[in-house]
Write an enzyme that holds these catalytic residues in place. Structure first.
Site, PDB file in Angstrom:
ATOM      1  N   CYS A   1     -11.096   0.505   2.498  1.00  0.00           N
ATOM      2  CA  CYS A   1     -10.657   0.207   3.865  1.00  0.00           C
ATOM      3  C   CYS A   1     -10.074   1.437   4.540  1.00  0.00           C
ATOM      4  O   CYS A   1      -9.271   2.163   3.944  1.00  0.00           O
ATOM      5  CB  CYS A   1      -9.627  -0.920   3.862  1.00  0.00           C
TER       6      CYS A   1
ATOM      7  N   ARG B   1       0.812  -1.235   0.000  1.00  0.00           N
ATOM      8  CA  ARG B   1       0.000   0.000   0.000  1.00  0.00           C
ATOM      9  C   ARG B   1       0.846   1.287   0.000  1.00  0.00           C
ATOM     10  O   ARG B   1       0.418   2.323   0.491  1.00  0.00           O
ATOM     11  CB  ARG B   1      -0.947   0.073   1.199  1.00  0.00           C
TER      12      ARG B   1
HETATM   13  P1  FAD Z   1      -7.501   9.352  -4.726  1.00  0.00           P
HETATM   14  O1  FAD Z   1      -8.428   8.745  -3.752  1.00  0.00           O
HETATM   15  O2  FAD Z   1      -8.036  10.376  -5.656  1.00  0.00           O
HETATM   16  O3  FAD Z   1      -6.223   9.886  -4.001  1.00  0.00           O
HETATM   17  C1  FAD Z   1      -5.554   9.107  -3.032  1.00  0.00           C
HETATM   18  C2  FAD Z   1      -4.135   9.636  -2.870  1.00  0.00           C
HETATM   19  O4  FAD Z   1      -3.428   9.405  -4.099  1.00  0.00           O
HETATM   20  C3  FAD Z   1      -4.084  11.144  -2.628  1.00  0.00           C
HETATM   21  O5  FAD Z   1      -2.992  11.442  -1.786  1.00  0.00           O
HETATM   22  C4  FAD Z   1      -3.821  11.701  -4.007  1.00  0.00           C
HETATM   23  O6  FAD Z   1      -3.200  12.968  -3.977  1.00  0.00           O
HETATM   24  C5  FAD Z   1      -2.901  10.630  -4.584  1.00  0.00           C
HETATM   25  N1  FAD Z   1      -2.964  10.584  -6.053  1.00  0.00           N
HETATM   26  C6  FAD Z   1      -4.059  10.409  -6.827  1.00  0.00           C
HETATM   27  N2  FAD Z   1      -3.720  10.427  -8.132  1.00  0.00           N
HETATM   28  C7  FAD Z   1      -2.365  10.626  -8.166  1.00  0.00           C
HETATM   29  C8  FAD Z   1      -1.408  10.759  -9.218  1.00  0.00           C
HETATM   30  N3  FAD Z   1      -1.766  10.691 -10.518  1.00  0.00           N
HETATM   31  N4  FAD Z   1      -0.104  10.951  -8.888  1.00  0.00           N
HETATM   32  C9  FAD Z   1       0.290  11.019  -7.583  1.00  0.00           C
HETATM   33  N5  FAD Z   1      -0.573  10.922  -6.550  1.00  0.00           N
HETATM   34  C10 FAD Z   1      -1.889  10.717  -6.841  1.00  0.00           C
HETATM   35  N6  FAD Z   1      -7.513  -0.123  -2.305  1.00  0.00           N
HETATM   36  C11 FAD Z   1      -6.718  -1.212  -2.361  1.00  0.00           C
HETATM   37  O7  FAD Z   1      -5.489  -1.080  -2.289  1.00  0.00           O
HETATM   38  N7  FAD Z   1      -7.252  -2.469  -2.496  1.00  0.00           N
HETATM   39  C12 FAD Z   1      -8.578  -2.681  -2.604  1.00  0.00           C
HETATM   40  O8  FAD Z   1      -8.997  -3.811  -2.720  1.00  0.00           O
HETATM   41  C13 FAD Z   1      -9.442  -1.541  -2.590  1.00  0.00           C
HETATM   42  N8  FAD Z   1     -10.777  -1.701  -2.696  1.00  0.00           N
HETATM   43  C14 FAD Z   1     -11.570  -0.604  -2.681  1.00  0.00           C
HETATM   44  C15 FAD Z   1     -12.946  -0.779  -2.845  1.00  0.00           C
HETATM   45  C16 FAD Z   1     -13.803   0.325  -2.838  1.00  0.00           C
HETATM   46  C17 FAD Z   1     -15.285   0.117  -3.039  1.00  0.00           C
HETATM   47  C18 FAD Z   1     -13.257   1.639  -2.699  1.00  0.00           C
HETATM   48  C19 FAD Z   1     -14.142   2.855  -2.735  1.00  0.00           C
HETATM   49  C20 FAD Z   1     -11.887   1.816  -2.528  1.00  0.00           C
HETATM   50  C21 FAD Z   1     -11.040   0.699  -2.509  1.00  0.00           C
HETATM   51  N9  FAD Z   1      -9.664   0.841  -2.343  1.00  0.00           N
HETATM   52  C22 FAD Z   1      -8.857  -0.263  -2.416  1.00  0.00           C
HETATM   53  C23 FAD Z   1      -9.061   2.159  -2.016  1.00  0.00           C
HETATM   54  C24 FAD Z   1      -8.631   2.999  -3.234  1.00  0.00           C
HETATM   55  O9  FAD Z   1      -9.298   2.589  -4.424  1.00  0.00           O
HETATM   56  C25 FAD Z   1      -7.117   2.949  -3.465  1.00  0.00           C
HETATM   57  O10 FAD Z   1      -6.448   3.460  -2.336  1.00  0.00           O
HETATM   58  C26 FAD Z   1      -6.641   3.737  -4.693  1.00  0.00           C
HETATM   59  O11 FAD Z   1      -5.247   3.620  -4.816  1.00  0.00           O
HETATM   60  C27 FAD Z   1      -6.976   5.230  -4.667  1.00  0.00           C
HETATM   61  O12 FAD Z   1      -6.726   5.750  -5.962  1.00  0.00           O
HETATM   62  P2  FAD Z   1      -7.489   7.040  -6.515  1.00  0.00           P
HETATM   63  O13 FAD Z   1      -7.070   7.249  -7.931  1.00  0.00           O
HETATM   64  O14 FAD Z   1      -8.934   6.965  -6.273  1.00  0.00           O
HETATM   65  O15 FAD Z   1      -6.824   8.171  -5.633  1.00  0.00           O
HETATM   66  N1  EPU Z   2     -13.040 -10.441   8.869  1.00  0.00           N
HETATM   67  C1  EPU Z   2     -13.895 -10.536   9.938  1.00  0.00           C
HETATM   68  N2  EPU Z   2     -14.688  -9.463  10.215  1.00  0.00           N
HETATM   69  C2  EPU Z   2     -14.660  -8.322   9.490  1.00  0.00           C
HETATM   70  C3  EPU Z   2     -13.756  -8.229   8.402  1.00  0.00           C
HETATM   71  C4  EPU Z   2     -12.961  -9.317   8.100  1.00  0.00           C
HETATM   72  O1  EPU Z   2     -13.955 -11.549  10.632  1.00  0.00           O
HETATM   73  O2  EPU Z   2     -15.413  -7.393   9.813  1.00  0.00           O
HETATM   74  C5  EPU Z   2     -12.205 -11.617   8.546  1.00  0.00           C
HETATM   75  C6  EPU Z   2     -12.710 -12.307   7.268  1.00  0.00           C
HETATM   76  O3  EPU Z   2     -13.741 -13.219   7.537  1.00  0.00           O
HETATM   77  C7  EPU Z   2     -11.442 -12.971   6.762  1.00  0.00           C
HETATM   78  C8  EPU Z   2     -10.317 -12.026   7.211  1.00  0.00           C
HETATM   79  O4  EPU Z   2     -10.867 -11.219   8.258  1.00  0.00           O
HETATM   80  O5  EPU Z   2     -11.260 -14.199   7.373  1.00  0.00           O
HETATM   81  C9  EPU Z   2      -9.792 -11.148   6.060  1.00  0.00           C
HETATM   82  O6  EPU Z   2     -10.876 -10.367   5.538  1.00  0.00           O
HETATM   83  P1  EPU Z   2     -10.914  -9.917   4.005  1.00  0.00           P
HETATM   84  O7  EPU Z   2     -10.817 -11.131   3.119  1.00  0.00           O
HETATM   85  O8  EPU Z   2     -12.097  -9.044   3.820  1.00  0.00           O
HETATM   86  O9  EPU Z   2      -9.572  -9.121   3.795  1.00  0.00           O
HETATM   87  P2  EPU Z   2      -9.013  -7.832   4.501  1.00  0.00           P
HETATM   88  O10 EPU Z   2      -7.612  -8.122   4.893  1.00  0.00           O
HETATM   89  O11 EPU Z   2      -9.931  -7.319   5.558  1.00  0.00           O
HETATM   90  C10 EPU Z   2      -7.971  -6.853   2.336  1.00  0.00           C
HETATM   91  C11 EPU Z   2      -7.752  -5.472   1.794  1.00  0.00           C
HETATM   92  C12 EPU Z   2      -8.895  -5.031   0.894  1.00  0.00           C
HETATM   93  C13 EPU Z   2      -9.088  -6.040  -0.229  1.00  0.00           C
HETATM   94  C14 EPU Z   2      -9.379  -7.392   0.418  1.00  0.00           C
HETATM   95  C15 EPU Z   2      -9.566  -8.490  -0.622  1.00  0.00           C
HETATM   96  C16 EPU Z   2      -6.435  -4.106   3.329  1.00  0.00           C
HETATM   97  C17 EPU Z   2      -6.463  -3.048   4.379  1.00  0.00           C
HETATM   98  N3  EPU Z   2      -7.628  -4.512   2.875  1.00  0.00           N
HETATM   99  O12 EPU Z   2      -9.041  -6.785   3.271  1.00  0.00           O
HETATM  100  O13 EPU Z   2      -8.508  -3.790   0.322  1.00  0.00           O
HETATM  101  O14 EPU Z   2     -10.154  -5.652  -1.085  1.00  0.00           O
HETATM  102  O15 EPU Z   2      -8.268  -7.766   1.261  1.00  0.00           O
HETATM  103  O16 EPU Z   2      -8.351  -8.812  -1.220  1.00  0.00           O
HETATM  104  O17 EPU Z   2      -5.362  -4.538   2.913  1.00  0.00           O
HETATM  105  C18 EPU Z   2      -8.588  -1.408   0.633  1.00  0.00           C
HETATM  106  O18 EPU Z   2      -7.367  -1.467   0.792  1.00  0.00           O
HETATM  107  O19 EPU Z   2      -9.224  -0.322   0.608  1.00  0.00           O
HETATM  108  C19 EPU Z   2      -9.328  -2.660   0.440  1.00  0.00           C
HETATM  109  C20 EPU Z   2     -10.648  -2.705   0.347  1.00  0.00           C
END
Ligand code: FAD
Ligand code: EPU
EC number: 1.3.1.98
Length: 294
Positions: free
Chosen positions: A218, A171
């Site tokens: 998250c 991340r």
């Molecule tokens: P923004 O939210 O617009 O910005 C975030 C940061 O990045 C800010 O500091 C911004 O200044 C910087 N930034 C944006 N664009 C640039 C650029 N071109 N150059 C330099 N800096 C920049 N994240 C995960 O890692 N794994 C997941 O599974 C995941 N699942 C998600 C699910 C949902 C439904 C949502 C809403 C979010 C999820 N996220 C997840 C979080 C998010 O999508 C990521 O953190 C993503 O990297 C944010 O990118 P963004 O373009 O939306 O950036």
């Molecule tokens: N769990 C619980 N309770 C909860 C949440 C999770 O018991 O409320 C348990 C689940 O049952 C599972 C374990 O925790 O056994 C892991 O949960 P999950 O599979 O949802 O993964 P996570 O580690 O919570 C990460 C990323 C997500 C990504 C998912 C799927 C981070 C902080 N989060 O979640 O990324 O989508 O894996 O790969 O690394 C994000 O970064 O914004 C994000 C959504």
């Protein structure tokens, strides 16, 4: 306010930032929409922030005083033509893909072409630049799995770097804040559309338990415990009995403890109250994954 054009032709207007975030929270700022390097460098002449897909942001209800830059034009273009000098039978290096390109649409194109390496990032509603800056990912793969060269722009100008020159990790790309990722050349693995689709579907299954409401994903990074094991922050929040807790119109999702959702009309203050509650009640120190503006 009507949009104005800057000296170099960038579009400048005062806009509510809530419109550009997945959480749907945030006051106004002066938004600069830039199409090329000249416009971007002009936008960077005063204090600025860079906005991507707005999918990791909690923006203050009063907005931000800095210019907010959005990438468009040249920075939202996609050239997936394989570079004939760098590509081989087991590696495809593409042309430039803009930092402002939405990741979901890019992944659909790569799947149709049967090109792998980025499929583990399926379901992340980011722009490519934001995904690179955060090294967004899942346990099936992360953004740095599929990068060859990045272009990074600062007020001093543009430079190109390769991933091995950056201290990227879970991340985090190690790219300093406000160094703008304007475009990238991708490093992909030739495969078949069916295989890439299968891998995307496997990664997508992990999302089934995630909430459907407006959210910035998250809230906290998964912490590493003293024994070296990474643990789900969601699991810790769940164990602390916090799921379903509400402040104003923001709620800790009953589906997954690490998601804060907007029930409709939530404010940044509501979200901050829940972040504070989690930090007080979870016995392990948690590092924020959200970006808080300002
Ligand atoms: P923004 O939210 O617009 O910005 C975030 C940061 O990045 C800010 O500091 C911004 O200044 C910087 N930034 C944006 N664009 C640039 C650029 N071109 N150059 C330099 N800096 C920049 N994240 C995960 O890692 N794994 C997941 O599974 C995941 N699942 C998600 C699910 C949902 C439904 C949502 C809403 C979010 C999820 N996220 C997840 C979080 C998010 O999508 C990521 O953190 C993503 O990297 C944010 O990118 P963004 O373009 O939306 O950036
Ligand atoms: N769990 C619980 N309770 C909860 C949440 C999770 O018991 O409320 C348990 C689940 O049952 C599972 C374990 O925790 O056994 C892991 O949960 P999950 O599979 O949802 O993964 P996570 O580690 O919570 C990460 C990323 C997500 C990504 C998912 C799927 C981070 C902080 N989060 O979640 O990324 O989508 O894996 O790969 O690394 C994000 O970064 O914004 C994000 C959504």
């Amino acid at each position: 306010m009507t949009a104005l054009l800057s000296r170099t032709g960038a579009r400048v207007e005062r806009l509510p930032l809530a419109r550009y975030t997945t959480l749907g929270v945030g006051g106004e700022a002066e938004v600069w929409t830039v199409q090329d390097h000249a416009q971007l460098l002009e936008a960077m002449e005063a204090p600025y922030r860079i906005l991507g897909g707005g999918s990791n942001l909690v923006i203050a209800d009063q907005g931000v005083p800095e210019r907010v830059i959005r990438l468009a034009g040249q920075f939202a273009a996609t050239d997936l033509t394989p570079d004939p000098h760098l590509s081989t039978s087991d590696q495809i290096v593409t042309g430039w893909v803009g930092g402002g390109v939405p990741l979901p649409g890019l992944l659909r194109k790569l799947q149709r072409l049967g090109l792998g390496n980025l499929e583990g990032t399926v379901g992340i509603p980011a722009q490519l630049g934001g995904a690179i800056w955060m090294n967004a990912g899942t346990r099936y793969g992360e953004t740095f799995d599929g990068l060859h060269t990045l272009e990074i722009v600062t007020p001093e100008g543009a430079r190109q770097v390769t991933p091995d020159e950056l201290p990227w990790t879970y991340r985090s790309s190690g790219i300093p804040r406000n160094h703008i990722v304007t475009r990238a050349r991708l490093n992909l693995r030739p495969s078949t559309p069916e295989t890439v689709l299968d891998r995307m579907q496997a990664a997508d299954v992990a999302r089934k338990g995630q909430p459907k409401n407006r959210t910035p994903g998250c809230a906290f990074k998964n912490p590493t415990l003293e024994d070296g094991q990474k643990v789900s922050a969601g699991l810790l929040i769940d164990r602390a009995g916090l799921k379903g807790m509400q402040a104003g119109q923001a709620r800790i999702a009953p589906e997954h403890g690490n998601f804060i959702v907007n029930l409709g009309g939530a404010t940044a203050t509501d979200v901050h109250a829940l972040l504070q509650l989690i930090r007080e009640r979870v016995p392990v120190p948690l590092e924020l994954e959200y970006e808080l503006w300002p």
